[in-house]
Design an enzyme around this catalytic site. Sequence first.
Site, mmCIF file in Angstrom:
data_model
loop_
_atom_site.group_PDB
_atom_site.id
_atom_site.type_symbol
_atom_site.label_atom_id
_atom_site.label_comp_id
_atom_site.label_asym_id
_atom_site.label_seq_id
_atom_site.Cartn_x
_atom_site.Cartn_y
_atom_site.Cartn_z
ATOM 1 N N HIS A 189 0.837 -1.201 0.000
ATOM 2 C CA HIS A 189 0.000 0.000 0.000
ATOM 3 C C HIS A 189 0.879 1.261 0.000
ATOM 4 O O HIS A 189 0.609 2.217 -0.716
ATOM 5 C CB HIS A 189 -0.877 0.051 1.253
ATOM 6 C CG HIS A 189 -1.922 -1.013 1.352
ATOM 7 N ND1 HIS A 189 -2.097 -1.784 2.476
ATOM 8 C CD2 HIS A 189 -2.879 -1.420 0.471
ATOM 9 C CE1 HIS A 189 -3.108 -2.609 2.298
ATOM 10 N NE2 HIS A 189 -3.599 -2.435 1.087
ATOM 11 N N LYS A 211 -17.727 -6.559 6.652
ATOM 12 C CA LYS A 211 -16.523 -7.248 7.129
ATOM 13 C C LYS A 211 -16.278 -6.900 8.583
ATOM 14 O O LYS A 211 -16.293 -5.731 8.970
ATOM 15 C CB LYS A 211 -15.300 -6.747 6.331
ATOM 16 C CG LYS A 211 -14.998 -7.514 5.073
ATOM 17 C CD LYS A 211 -13.594 -7.128 4.587
ATOM 18 C CE LYS A 211 -13.433 -7.225 3.092
ATOM 19 N NZ LYS A 211 -12.181 -6.607 2.621
ATOM 20 N N ARG A 235 -2.053 -6.194 -8.214
ATOM 21 C CA ARG A 235 -0.963 -7.116 -7.890
ATOM 22 C C ARG A 235 -0.824 -8.156 -8.982
ATOM 23 O O ARG A 235 0.183 -8.280 -9.631
ATOM 24 C CB ARG A 235 -1.235 -7.838 -6.559
ATOM 25 C CG ARG A 235 -0.937 -7.018 -5.356
ATOM 26 C CD ARG A 235 -1.599 -7.570 -4.143
ATOM 27 N NE ARG A 235 -3.023 -7.299 -4.188
ATOM 28 C CZ ARG A 235 -3.801 -7.274 -3.126
ATOM 29 N NH1 ARG A 235 -3.310 -7.547 -1.957
ATOM 30 N NH2 ARG A 235 -5.066 -6.985 -3.239
ATOM 31 N N SER A 275 -2.929 -7.588 3.049
ATOM 32 C CA SER A 275 -3.241 -7.471 4.478
ATOM 33 C C SER A 275 -3.582 -8.836 5.053
ATOM 34 O O SER A 275 -3.216 -9.155 6.191
ATOM 35 C CB SER A 275 -4.412 -6.504 4.693
ATOM 36 O OG SER A 275 -4.078 -5.226 4.242
HETATM 37 P P1 ADP Z 1 -9.886 -3.778 -0.372
HETATM 38 O O1 ADP Z 1 -10.122 -4.338 0.999
HETATM 39 O O2 ADP Z 1 -10.733 -2.592 -0.752
HETATM 40 O O3 ADP Z 1 -9.785 -4.807 -1.474
HETATM 41 P P2 ADP Z 1 -7.119 -3.271 0.408
HETATM 42 O O4 ADP Z 1 -7.129 -2.456 1.640
HETATM 43 O O5 ADP Z 1 -6.687 -4.688 0.538
HETATM 44 O O6 ADP Z 1 -8.478 -3.125 -0.369
HETATM 45 O O7 ADP Z 1 -6.204 -2.577 -0.680
HETATM 46 C C1 ADP Z 1 -6.537 -1.343 -1.296
HETATM 47 C C2 ADP Z 1 -6.015 -1.327 -2.710
HETATM 48 O O8 ADP Z 1 -4.605 -1.557 -2.728
HETATM 49 C C3 ADP Z 1 -6.613 -2.396 -3.642
HETATM 50 O O9 ADP Z 1 -6.776 -1.815 -4.924
HETATM 51 C C4 ADP Z 1 -5.559 -3.477 -3.670
HETATM 52 O O10 ADP Z 1 -5.596 -4.197 -4.882
HETATM 53 C C5 ADP Z 1 -4.289 -2.643 -3.582
HETATM 54 N N1 ADP Z 1 -3.141 -3.373 -3.044
HETATM 55 C C6 ADP Z 1 -3.048 -3.974 -1.836
HETATM 56 N N2 ADP Z 1 -1.840 -4.557 -1.671
HETATM 57 C C7 ADP Z 1 -1.145 -4.314 -2.827
HETATM 58 C C8 ADP Z 1 0.157 -4.687 -3.311
HETATM 59 N N3 ADP Z 1 0.988 -5.416 -2.574
HETATM 60 N N4 ADP Z 1 0.507 -4.291 -4.545
HETATM 61 C C9 ADP Z 1 -0.340 -3.565 -5.301
HETATM 62 N N5 ADP Z 1 -1.585 -3.190 -4.917
HETATM 63 C C10 ADP Z 1 -1.980 -3.560 -3.699
#
Ligand code: ADP
Length: 159
Positions: A17, A41, A90, A128
Amino acid sequence: MKIAIYPGSFDPITNGHLDILKNASEIFDEVIIAVAHNINKNGFLTVEERVNLIKKSIKDLPNVKVDSFSGLTIEYAKKHNAEVLIRGLRAVSDFEYEMQLSQANSALCASIKTVFLTTKPEYNFISSSTIREILSNNGDISKFVPDAVNEYLTAEKGV
Ligand code: ADP
């Protein structure tokens, strides 16, 4: 003044992030990382904990602010005069969901565009949920999350 919103759960924020945020902060005048209150969630961390950890992790990024919101992302973006939503990609597996989300947002408000960014390869696999999994098995998360997150989670949530 180009304002971008980076919305997500950030439960917790990871180095993936943070890398997306760094890249976004070089492209846009202001970036707001916005933690969504997700009614579907049950979070690992509370929204307040996530916001506090993000605050500590973005100290080196002066044009990045953190906030939280409920309701539609697009409404939050309009309220803050943002023209752009940032999302990260990703793997191919993210693509279908992200594509659908961006098209839904575009149907709700065509003037706000979604911009996809990627991370450095070494952060690409980090999510996460992987962090939560490693932590619940007492593993070392220090390479995958900002220092403030590592310290807090190891003290508060470690096994
Ligand atoms: P959500 O719960 O809304 O899916 P997250 O909090 O997991 O979102 O992540 C927010 C954004 O960041 C999403 O678009 C997710 O794809 C992106 N993201 C999370 N981790 C990575 C990573 N390691 N590389 C690239 N993008 C990431």
